[in-house]
Design an enzyme around this catalytic site. Structure first.
Site, PDB file in Angstrom:
ATOM      1  N   HIS A 215     -11.096  -2.745   3.830  1.00  0.00           N
ATOM      2  CA  HIS A 215     -10.792  -2.210   5.230  1.00  0.00           C
ATOM      3  C   HIS A 215     -11.542  -0.980   5.283  1.00  0.00           C
ATOM      4  O   HIS A 215     -11.655  -0.481   6.700  1.00  0.00           O
ATOM      5  CB  HIS A 215      -9.240  -2.072   5.388  1.00  0.00           C
ATOM      6  CG  HIS A 215      -8.843  -1.141   4.496  1.00  0.00           C
ATOM      7  ND1 HIS A 215      -8.712  -0.989   3.342  1.00  0.00           N
ATOM      8  CD2 HIS A 215      -8.227   0.466   4.831  1.00  0.00           C
ATOM      9  CE1 HIS A 215      -8.319  -0.010   2.810  1.00  0.00           C
ATOM     10  NE2 HIS A 215      -8.075   0.896   3.726  1.00  0.00           N
ATOM     11  N   ASP A 216     -12.203  -0.436   4.363  1.00  0.00           N
ATOM     12  CA  ASP A 216     -12.980   0.906   4.424  1.00  0.00           C
ATOM     13  C   ASP A 216     -14.283   0.664   4.544  1.00  0.00           C
ATOM     14  O   ASP A 216     -15.259   1.505   4.588  1.00  0.00           O
ATOM     15  CB  ASP A 216     -12.371   1.994   3.635  1.00  0.00           C
ATOM     16  CG  ASP A 216     -10.926   2.614   3.866  1.00  0.00           C
ATOM     17  OD1 ASP A 216     -10.573   2.427   4.991  1.00  0.00           O
ATOM     18  OD2 ASP A 216     -10.526   2.717   2.715  1.00  0.00           O
TER      19      ASP A 216
ATOM     20  N   ASP B 174      -3.072   4.668  -2.258  1.00  0.00           N
ATOM     21  CA  ASP B 174      -4.003   5.585  -1.367  1.00  0.00           C
ATOM     22  C   ASP B 174      -4.412   6.866  -1.739  1.00  0.00           C
ATOM     23  O   ASP B 174      -3.479   7.512  -1.891  1.00  0.00           O
ATOM     24  CB  ASP B 174      -3.498   5.369   0.176  1.00  0.00           C
ATOM     25  CG  ASP B 174      -4.337   5.924   1.143  1.00  0.00           C
ATOM     26  OD1 ASP B 174      -5.393   5.068   1.292  1.00  0.00           O
ATOM     27  OD2 ASP B 174      -4.104   6.880   1.803  1.00  0.00           O
TER      28      ASP B 174
ATOM     29  N   ASP C 118       0.859  -1.116  -0.078  1.00  0.00           N
ATOM     30  CA  ASP C 118      -0.088  -0.127  -0.123  1.00  0.00           C
ATOM     31  C   ASP C 118       1.029   1.154   0.000  1.00  0.00           C
ATOM     32  O   ASP C 118       1.695   1.556   1.035  1.00  0.00           O
ATOM     33  CB  ASP C 118      -1.015   0.057   1.204  1.00  0.00           C
ATOM     34  CG  ASP C 118      -2.245   0.617   0.961  1.00  0.00           C
ATOM     35  OD1 ASP C 118      -2.379   1.447   0.382  1.00  0.00           O
ATOM     36  OD2 ASP C 118      -3.213  -0.020   1.613  1.00  0.00           O
TER      37      ASP C 118
ATOM     38  N   GLU D 255      -6.518   3.960  -5.677  1.00  0.00           N
ATOM     39  CA  GLU D 255      -7.816   4.187  -4.893  1.00  0.00           C
ATOM     40  C   GLU D 255      -8.449   5.337  -5.508  1.00  0.00           C
ATOM     41  O   GLU D 255      -8.110   6.477  -5.385  1.00  0.00           O
ATOM     42  CB  GLU D 255      -7.600   4.477  -3.586  1.00  0.00           C
ATOM     43  CG  GLU D 255      -8.897   4.333  -2.550  1.00  0.00           C
ATOM     44  CD  GLU D 255      -8.674   4.935  -1.253  1.00  0.00           C
ATOM     45  OE1 GLU D 255      -9.817   4.749  -0.314  1.00  0.00           O
ATOM     46  OE2 GLU D 255      -7.778   5.666  -0.789  1.00  0.00           O
TER      47      GLU D 255
HETATM   48  O1  ISL Z   1     -13.154   5.081   4.480  1.00  0.00           O
HETATM   49  C1  ISL Z   1     -13.846   5.656   3.884  1.00  0.00           C
HETATM   50  C2  ISL Z   1     -14.977   5.848   4.034  1.00  0.00           C
HETATM   51  O2  ISL Z   1     -15.598   5.208   5.079  1.00  0.00           O
HETATM   52  C3  ISL Z   1     -13.143   6.896   2.878  1.00  0.00           C
HETATM   53  O3  ISL Z   1     -13.789   7.967   2.875  1.00  0.00           O
HETATM   54  C4  ISL Z   1     -11.669   6.799   3.086  1.00  0.00           C
HETATM   55  O4  ISL Z   1     -11.478   7.636   4.223  1.00  0.00           O
HETATM   56  C5  ISL Z   1     -11.103   7.359   1.836  1.00  0.00           C
HETATM   57  O5  ISL Z   1     -11.686   6.622   0.595  1.00  0.00           O
HETATM   58  C6  ISL Z   1      -9.656   7.325   1.755  1.00  0.00           C
HETATM   59  O6  ISL Z   1      -9.361   6.114   2.225  1.00  0.00           O
HETATM   60  C7  ISL Z   1      -8.002   5.924   2.072  1.00  0.00           C
HETATM   61  O7  ISL Z   1      -7.148   6.849   2.869  1.00  0.00           O
HETATM   62  C8  ISL Z   1      -7.427   6.841   4.322  1.00  0.00           C
HETATM   63  C9  ISL Z   1      -7.392   5.713   5.270  1.00  0.00           C
HETATM   64  O8  ISL Z   1      -7.926   5.839   6.313  1.00  0.00           O
HETATM   65  C10 ISL Z   1      -8.393   4.689   4.463  1.00  0.00           C
HETATM   66  O9  ISL Z   1      -8.226   3.460   5.181  1.00  0.00           O
HETATM   67  C11 ISL Z   1      -7.542   4.532   3.048  1.00  0.00           C
HETATM   68  O10 ISL Z   1      -8.228   3.536   2.212  1.00  0.00           O
HETATM   69  C12 ISL Z   1      -6.533   7.664   4.785  1.00  0.00           C
HETATM   70  O11 ISL Z   1      -4.975   7.382   4.270  1.00  0.00           O
END
Ligand code: ISL
Length: 587
Positions: free
Chosen positions: A359-360, A230, A128, A284
Site C-alpha cells: 500500500h506504500d 508499522d 497491522d 516494517e
Molecule cells: O510510504 C513511504 C514511502 O512512500 C514510506 O516512507 C512510509 O511512510 C514509511 O515506510 C512508513 O510506512 C508506514 O507508516 C506510515 C504509513 O503512512 C504507511 O502506510 C505505513 O506503511 C505511518 O504510519
C-alpha cells in the site's frame, strides 16, 4: 563375542554416518521449518477491496463476501492494513482506539465473523500494529495535550517551548517536513515523525509499553495470528533530543531506526506477548540495513520473526529527489545484487521476506515490469514468478494477481494520500518543480497501489454501488476477476499455479539460492536447491526476445514446471520471449 562387538560398531557407524551425510532432499521436518516461512501472505488494503454498503469505502462485510475468492487463491495468510477506529488522516495509520473497529469498516461483530470465516477456510489473519504513533484524536493524546501535569502527559514526547526550539527532526508527511509541532495549550512542541495528527508515542514510558502489550494480547486472545508492525524500528528515542549525531551522515531515517532501547523493548514485547501465542510477527524494516537486520529476527534474540527491507523498493529512484524514478529505468544487475544480498543475509540465520508492491508502493507491474498493453500480462506474471520462487516469505499485494497497474493521475486533486498532497504543498512553498513531481508521482505515488480492486466490468469495477473514495483504474473493463477467473492463461490463473508450485515444492521455500549469469543486464536466472532436488528459474526482464545460454553442466527437464507463455524452446540455449518466465526442473 568379538563378532557381536564388530556388528555393533558397524551398526553404530552406519547410524552416525547416515545422520551426518548431507541430505540432498530438502529436509521438510527440520526444527527450523516454520509455518510462517512456508506461507504465502496476501495483503488486503480493506479500504479498496470490496464495499458492502455503497458508501464508496471497502469494509469488513465486503471482505467476508469475498472469502471464497481469497481461499481460491491458495494463499495461507491475509495481512489486513489497519482496521481500527481512526479519523483517517493517513487511512487508518492514525488510530484513535486500538480496540475499536473503524466506523466505515464495520463493527466488532463483523470482525469476529471475518476471523471465523478465515479460520474456517484455513486462512490465518495478521493485523497491522501501528504503535510508534497514535492519532491525535486518541484519548491518550487528548489528555496528554490538556496540561503539563496530566497523568497521560508522558505518553507522548513533549518539549517545553521556554527551552527554545528542539533540535530538528524530519517528518515524512508534514507540510514543512518538520516533526515538531507547536501546541499553544501547554506552550510546548510535540513530536510527530509522520503527520501532525500522528503524534509519536513515548515508548520510554513503561506505562505506554504495557498499554500496547495489553492491546496486542487482546487481539491475540481473540485468535488473531500475527502482527505486521508499522515502523517498529522507530519506537525508541533518545529523549534528550540531541542534534543528529554525525555518524548518521544526515540520514535521519537510519537514526530513527536505531533508538537506544529498541531491542530491549522488542525483547520485552516478545516475552510479554509474542512468546505466549503461536503467531507470526513481521517488522516494517524502515531504516534497517544489512548490518542491523539480524538483530530483529535471529531466533536466539527472541524478538521478531521477519522484517521487510526497503532497499529493493527504493532502488532506481534518483538520489536526493523525492521518489523520482531514474528516466533511464533501473538496472537489472543492481536489482539482482540487492535481492541476492538479502538472500545471503539470511542464508544461515534468520529468515527473509520478499515483496514488490504494497500500500506504500506503486503497482509492481508499472514500476518493475511493463504496463504497456502488450507487455502488462507477461511482465506481471514474470514478477509473480520471481516473488514465488525466492527463498523468503512472499508478501503478495492484492490486485497484483490480476495484473493491476498504476492509474497515473494527471492532477493533484485526484490524489487522496497525505504523503503526495503534503509533499506537493511543501514543494510549492519551496518553489520546487511541481511538473516534475506530478510526472514522478504517476510512477511512484502510493495511491497508484490503492485504487479499488477490480471485480468485474460493471460500474466501478463492481467494487461499490456508490462513489468510490478513490477513482477506479479505467482498465477495469479488461482487467478484472470475472474476466480472468475462467481463463487458464490469465494473470489470476497464473498466480494460483505459482502458489501451488511453491506449496508442492518445498525446495522453493527452503532450498539454497544461487544466482547465475550475474552480469547479464536482461535476464535474472537462479537455481533453488541442490543435487537431485534443484530448480532453475529464468526471467527475461526486457521486452526483447533473448537467447539465454544454459550454463555448462546444467541439464533441464524439457517440460517447464511453470511458464508464462504457451511456447518453450530450448537446446543449448533457451529462447526467451519478451518477459518470459520459466521454472524448470534440473536433471
Ligand atoms: O510510504 C513511504 C514511502 O512512500 C514510506 O516512507 C512510509 O511512510 C514509511 O515506510 C512508513 O510506512 C508506514 O507508516 C506510515 C504509513 O503512512 C504507511 O502506510 C505505513 O506503511 C505511518 O504510519
Amino acid at each position: 563375542m568379538k563378532n557381536i562387538f564388530f556388528y555393533l560398531t558397524f551398526f553404530l557407524f552406519c547410524i552416525t554416518s547416515c545422520k551426518n551425510k548431507p541430505t540432498e532432499k530438502v529436509n521438510t521436518d527440520s526444527s527450523n521449518n516454520k509455518w510462517w516461512k512456508e506461507a504465502v501472505v496476501y495483503q488486503i488494503y480493506p479500504r479498496s477491496f470490496k464495499d458492502s454498503d455503497g458508501d464508496g469505502v471497502g469494509d469488513l462485510k465486503g471482505i467476508i463476501s469475498k472469502l471464497d475468492y481469497i481461499k481460491s487463491l491458495g494463499i495461507d495468510v491475509v495481512w489486513l492494513n489497519p482496521i481500527f477506529s481512526s479519523p483517517n488522516d493517513d487511512n487508518g495509520y492514525d488510530i484513535s482506539d486500538y480496540r475499536g473497529i473503524m466506523k466505515e469498516f464495520g463493527t466488532m461483530n463483523d470482525f469476529d465473523a471475518l476471523l471465523k470465516g478465515m479460520h474456517e477456510r484455513g486462512i490465518k489473519l495478521v493485523l497491522d500494529l501501528v504503535a510508534n504513533h497514535s492519532s491525535s484524536e486518541h484519548e491518550w493524546f487528548k489528555e496528554s495535550r490538556s496540561s503539563r501535569t496530566n497523568p497521560y502527559r508522558d505518553y507522548y514526547h513533549w518539549w517545553p517551548a521556554e527551552k527554545g526550539k528542539p533540535a530538528h527532526r524530519w517528518s515524512f508527511f508534514d507540510v514543512n517536513a518538520d516533526a515538531w509541532m507547536y501546541d499553544s495549550a501547554t506552550n510546548a512542541y510535540y513530536l510527530h515523525y509522520f503527520s501532525r495528527k500522528q503524534p509519536d508515542l513515548n515508548w520510554e514510558n513503561p506505562k505506554v509499553r504495557k498499554e500496547i502489550f495489553d492491546m496486542m494480547n487482546f487481539w491475540f486472545d481473540k485468535g488473531v495470528d500475527g502482527f505486521r508492525m508499522d515502523v517498529i524500528p522507530f519506537i525508541s528515542k533518545d529523549t534528550t533530543f540531541p542534534e543528529l549525531p554525525k555518524e548518521y551522515n544526515g540520514d535521519m531515517v537510519a537514526y530513527y531506526a536505531n533508538g537506544p532501547h529498541l531491542h530491549e523493548y522488542l525483547k520485552e514485547m516478545n516475552k510479554e506477548v509474542l512468546s505466549k501465542h503461536n503467531v507470526m510477527s513481521v517488522a516494517e524494516g524502515a531504516g534497517v540495513t544489512a548490518a542491523t537486520a539480524h538483530n530483529f529476527v535471529d531466533e536466539d534474540r527472541n524478538e521478531l520473526n521477519m522484517l521487510y527491507h526497503f532497499e529493493g523498493v527504493s532502488y532506481g529512484y534518483v538520489d536526493g529527489k523525492f521518489k523520482t524514478p531514474d528516466p533511464n529505468g533501473y538496472k537489472l544487475v543492481g536489482f539482482k545484487e540487492i535481492y541476492s544480498k538479502w538472500d545471503s543475509i539470511f542464508s544461515n540465520k534468520g529468515w527473509g521476506t520478499i515483496y514488490l508492491g504494497n500500500h506504500d508502493q506503486p503497482r509492481m507491474v508499472t514500476r518493475w515490469g511493463n504496463d504497456a498493453p502488450e507487455f502488462r500480462e507477461p511482465s506481471s506474471k514474470m514478477l509473480t514468478t520471481f516473488l514465488l520462487t525466492m527463498r523468503a516469505t512472499p508478501y503478495y499485494y492484492f490486485g497484483d494477481e490480476l495484473g493491476m497497474s498504476n492509474i497515473k493521475f494527471d492532477k493533484i486533486e485526484d490524489y487522496n494520500d497525505i504523503e503526495t498532497k503534503n509533499h506537493y504543498i511543501l514543494l510549492q512553498t519551496q518553489k520546487g518543480d511541481i511538473k516534475q513531481f506530478l510526472e514522478a508521482a504517476k510512477i511512484s505515488a502510493r495511491d497508484n497501489g490503492r485504487t479499488p480492486f477490480q471485480w468485474d466490468a460493471t460500474a466501478n469495477a463492481g467494487f461499490t454501488t456508490g462513489t468510490p473514495w478513490l477513482k477506479v483504474n479505467p482498465n477495469y473493463k479488461n482487467v478484472n476477476v470475472a474476466a480472468e477467473v475462467g481463463n487458464v492463461n490469465s494473470c489470476l490463473s497464473y498466480f494460483k499455479k505459482a502458489v501451488q508450485l511453491r506449496k508442492n515444492n518445498k525446495v522453493l521455500v527452503y532450498g539454497k539460492y544461487e544466482l547465475l549469469d550475474k552480469e547479464n543486464p536482461k535476464v535474472y536466472a537462479y537455481t533453488r536447491g541442490e543435487g537431485a532436488d534443484k530448480i532453475l528459474v529464468v526471467l527475461n526482464f526486457t521486452k526483447e526476445k533473448i537467447d539465454w545460454a544454459l550454463p555448462v553442466g546444467l541439464a533441464i527437464d524439457k517440460t517447464p514446471l511453470l511458464n508464462n507463455y504457451q511456447t518453450f524452446s530450448a537446446s543449448d540455449a533457451i529462447e526467451l520471449q519478451p518477459y518470459q518466465a520459466l521454472v524448470l526442473k534440473v536433471k
